[in-house]
Scaffold this motif. Structure first.
Motif, short mmCIF file in Angstrom:
data_model
loop_
_atom_site.label_atom_id
_atom_site.label_comp_id
_atom_site.label_asym_id
_atom_site.label_seq_id
_atom_site.Cartn_x
_atom_site.Cartn_y
_atom_site.Cartn_z
N ALA B 88 0.83 -1.20 0.00
CA ALA B 88 0.00 0.00 0.00
C ALA B 88 0.87 1.26 0.00
CB ALA B 88 -0.93 -0.01 1.20
N GLY B 92 0.70 3.62 -3.03
CA GLY B 92 -0.25 4.64 -2.60
C GLY B 92 -0.10 5.98 -3.32
N ASP B 93 -1.19 6.73 -3.29
CA ASP B 93 -1.23 8.06 -3.90
C ASP B 93 -0.33 9.00 -3.09
OD1 ASP B 93 -1.81 10.51 -4.88
OD2 ASP B 93 -3.99 10.38 -4.57
N ARG B 104 2.39 2.23 -9.01
CA ARG B 104 1.24 1.33 -9.03
C ARG B 104 1.51 0.01 -9.74
NH1 ARG B 104 -3.54 4.33 -11.52
NH2 ARG B 104 -4.46 2.26 -11.26
N ARG B 165 -6.87 2.89 5.25
CA ARG B 165 -6.31 3.49 4.04
C ARG B 165 -6.66 2.63 2.85
NH1 ARG B 165 -0.22 3.89 3.22
NH2 ARG B 165 -0.96 4.13 1.09
N GLN B 166 -6.22 3.09 1.66
CA GLN B 166 -6.50 2.33 0.46
C GLN B 166 -5.39 1.33 0.18
OE1 GLN B 166 -7.11 5.32 -2.54
NE2 GLN B 166 -9.33 5.07 -2.34
N ALA B 169 -3.77 0.19 -6.04
CA ALA B 169 -4.66 0.16 -7.21
C ALA B 169 -3.79 -0.33 -8.37
CB ALA B 169 -5.21 1.55 -7.49
N ASN B 178 -7.42 -1.47 -12.26
CA ASN B 178 -8.29 -0.99 -11.19
C ASN B 178 -9.56 -0.32 -11.69
OD1 ASN B 178 -8.41 -1.05 -8.33
ND2 ASN B 178 -8.26 1.18 -8.34
N TYR B 257 -6.97 -6.83 0.01
CA TYR B 257 -8.00 -5.79 0.10
C TYR B 257 -8.13 -5.01 -1.20
CZ TYR B 257 -7.22 -7.29 4.78
OH TYR B 257 -7.08 -8.10 5.87
N GLY B 261 -11.04 -2.37 -1.74
CA GLY B 261 -10.60 -0.99 -1.92
C GLY B 261 -10.36 -0.22 -0.64
N TYR B 262 -10.30 -0.92 0.49
CA TYR B 262 -10.12 -0.24 1.76
C TYR B 262 -9.68 -1.25 2.80
CZ TYR B 262 -11.78 1.09 6.38
OH TYR B 262 -11.88 1.30 7.72
#
Ligand SMILES: Nc1ncnc2c1ncn2[C@@H]1O[C@H](COP(=O)(O)OP(=O)(O)O)[C@@H](O)[C@H]1O
Ligand SMILES: [Mg+2]
Lengths: 254, 366
Positions: B88, B92-93, B104, B165-166, B169, B178, B257, B261-262
């Protein structure tokens, strides 16, 4: 080739080995006999690295084995069988023998996962060696069965096979005929002689029972209460008064 | 040859994984159904089956250390968490509130998650050389509590409890997995990805199991002293078992997950570890197919139980009433574990072997 020098080992006050020394020469079949609890198995456990002695030294061809881990001792060329069969019950005869080949099979974890050229080649080459042992010990009819399902006498033979698969320099046999009937005992005696004649591997044979030892061994050491009573050829030992006392004493106790 | 299926003419044939025609056919059919599934079932169910595939990867991993090598680990949730947060964080973003590096590409974050978890496994392995059985289980349990505390506090990484968190993706070589497109929906893409990864993971584990490494694991499990005397370095192989097992857990954690998505740090608790133990016990410890069966059963069980009230009306679907489907689920876990431990220690895999032997011997009853 094996020197066992003044070894002492005790467990919380119980002296299992109390100053035992002996040597085993190349091509020799050396026997250790003595009553139950005399310390015979403990001698094997010290040689194979399962127990660490408090005192003394064990060397193989000049290499010090004292206090080495069991797997190091195995790699240096010592193989053994156990008094109470210690096979891997859930594995087949073939798999047990392949475990004996463990350090002759050379490939790593990543090669195992990929199972490409190297792992496959090594498995096949070592499988051929194992099949020779299966033939040698006449185990063919059981090779695919889990060893837990086999008769006791056959399990003892598989254990000998697993030790032979290691291609040892020295072979330790702990009561190979204990609990066997006459026919199984004769088979085992024949295999031990075959190992000696065809493979020329020096052996230490621990036996509780005199008969087999007197027939097979070049030299015999008698131990009692962890102390060596006498060492010599079977004929010499048989007539030694101390030996008679140790054995007669046991008969009286029993 | 056709009439003597067990006749082998080379060792190579004998070493094959799918050594009989019926195994080849069965695996072929399973794979065909697996690949066709996205066009057979609705997306919501597909997402659940994808989750089962990933769970199976994690279960295969636990089976390596516990089923094959016999080192009971209750710390699997810890390694799942390490994988999940490594992936993640990498994917992550960068502009979000939680740590993220914006890479990603799955070919980067997935192996990275596995490797970081594997390193943690290797660090934990020395415990296994000092402790045995129940003691090891209890100490690995400690990992879950320590890990749980760390991730609950470290909210810049995990988002903190209740917020979360996410997950990553994923993109594969630039292709976005995604989002849906003209050919495939998001869930279809993710499911196919997870199916492929499960096949790779299962194959790798089978290879490991039949190798000298796998034999050494079994030897340590059955008789460690004899294993040592045969030349197996116990410490080394326990370390390998923990390393490989944690690699699987790391990869599974990274993917678990993605569908939903979470995820929240409180998920990585003791219950999660116990569920994985349940999977390998129910499926059959020490076999890859058993771990997969167990993972599918435990993952799909809640969904199956949700159907129960429609034909057993006295059981409610609402958590407010009693008895309800959620209570039934908890009870069933326990009952399944006890039943399998007592009546069929080889798990679902053992039942399959019995069925097979039955049909082999049919029409004779012995
Ligand atoms: N692991 C151990 N712990 C405590 N005592 C032991 C252990 N191993 C052997 N002994 C003791 O050492 C003595 C010798 O045992 P052992 O070597 O097994 O004899 P043998 O093989 O000649 O029957 C016995 O008194 C036994 O109780
Ligand atoms: Mg003994």
């Amino acid at each position: 080739m094996l020197r066992f020098e003044d070894v002492r080992l005790s467990f919380a006050g119980v002296k299992a080995i109390d100053g035992v020394s002996f040597t085993v020469a190349k091509d020799e079949l050396f026997a250790v006999i003595g009553p139950n609890g005399a310390g015979k198995t403990s001698i094997f456990n010290v040689i194979s690295g399962v127990y660490r002695p408090q005192h003394g030294r064990v060397t193989l061809d000049g290499t010090d084995l004292t206090g080495l881990r069991p797997d190091k001792v195995a790699k240096l060329g010592v193989a053994r069988t156990f008094q109470n069969v210690e096979l891997f019950q859930h594995l087949t005869v073939l798999e047990n023998l392949m475990l004996g080949r463990h350090h002759h099979i050379r490939y790593g974890t990543l090669a195992a996962i990929a199972w490409l050229g190297r792992a496959r080649r090594e498995e096949i080459a070592n499988r051929a060696v194992v099949e020779d042992i299966v033939d040698f010990l006449e185990l063919a009819q059981w090779r695919r069965l889990p060893v837990g399902l086999l008769p006791y006498g056959v399990q003892k033979r598989v254990e000998l096979g697993r030790a032979l698969a290691m291609e040892p320099k020295l072979l330790l046999l702990d009561e190979p005929v204990a609990g066997m009937n006459l026919e199984e005992t004769e088979d085992m005696a024949r295999f031990i002689l075959d190992v000696r004649e065809e493979l020329g591997i020096p052996m230490i044979l621990v036996e509780h029972d005199m008969g087999l030892v007197m027939d097979l061994a070049d030299r015999v050491m008698v131990v009692d209460f962890g102390v060596p009573v006498a060492t010599g050829t079977p004929a010499e030992v048989q007539h030694n008064p101390d030996v008679l006392r140790a054995y007669l004493g046991e008969v009286e106790a029993a | 040859m056709r009439n003597r299926p067990l006749l082998r003419t080379s060792y190579n044939q004998e070493l094959a994984l799918l050594d009989t025609t019926s195994k080849k056919v069965a695996v072929g059919i399973l794979l065909a159904v697996g690949v066709a599934l996205p066009w057979l079932v609705e997306d919501q169910l597909l997402q659940l089956i994808g989750l089962a595939c990933v769970t199976a990867i994690g279960a295969i991993g636990l089976n390596i250390v516990t089923g094959y090598a016999g080192q009971v680990s209750l710390g699997h949730a810890f390694f799942l968490a390490i994988g999940a947060y490594t992936a993640a964080a990498i994917a992550g973003d960068p502009d979000a509130r939680t740590i993220g590096f914006g890479v990603r590409e799955i070919l980067i974050w997935l192996p990275a998650a596995g490797v970081v978890a594997a390193l943690a496994g290797v660090l934990v392995a020395p415990l296994a050389t000092r402790l045995r059985g129940l003691y090891l289980a209890i100490v690995t349990l400690g990992l879950v509590f320590i890990g749980g505390h760390v991730i609950n506090e470290w909210s810049s990484l995990t988002g903190g409890p209740g917020i979360g968190r996410q997950p990553p993706a994923p993109t594969l070589l630039g292709y976005d997995l995604n989002t849906g497109d003209a050919f495939l929906t998001r869930d279809q893409k993710l499911y196919l990805l997870m199916l492929v990864l499960l096949v790779i993971a299962a194959l790798a584990a089978r290879n490991l199991a039949r190798s000298r490494v796998g034999r050494a694991f079994t030897a340590i499990r059955d008789r460690d002293i004899a294993a040592g005397v045969m030349g197996v370095n116990l410490a080394r192989y326990k370390t390998i078992a923990f390393g490989v097992s944690s690699f699987y857990a790391g990869c599974a954690g990274a993917l678990l997950y993605v569908g939903i998505g979470y995820f929240d740090p409180t998920t990585f608790n003791l219950l999660l570890s116990v569920q994985y133990i349940a999977m390998i016990l129910i499926g059959g410890a020490g076999t890859v197919s058993g771990a997969v069966l167990g993972a599918f059963l435990i993952t799909l069980l809640p969904r199956l139980i949700r159907e129960v009230p429609s034909f057993l009306p006295f059981i409610s679907n609402s958590p407010a009433e009693s008895p309800n489907a959620y209570q039934l689920e908890t009870v069933l876990y326990g009952v399944l574990i006890i039943v399998f431990l007592i009546f069929e220690p080889r798990g679902l895999f053992g039942i399959w072997i019995r069925l097979r032997n039955y049909w082999k011997a049919w029409p004779f009853s012995y």
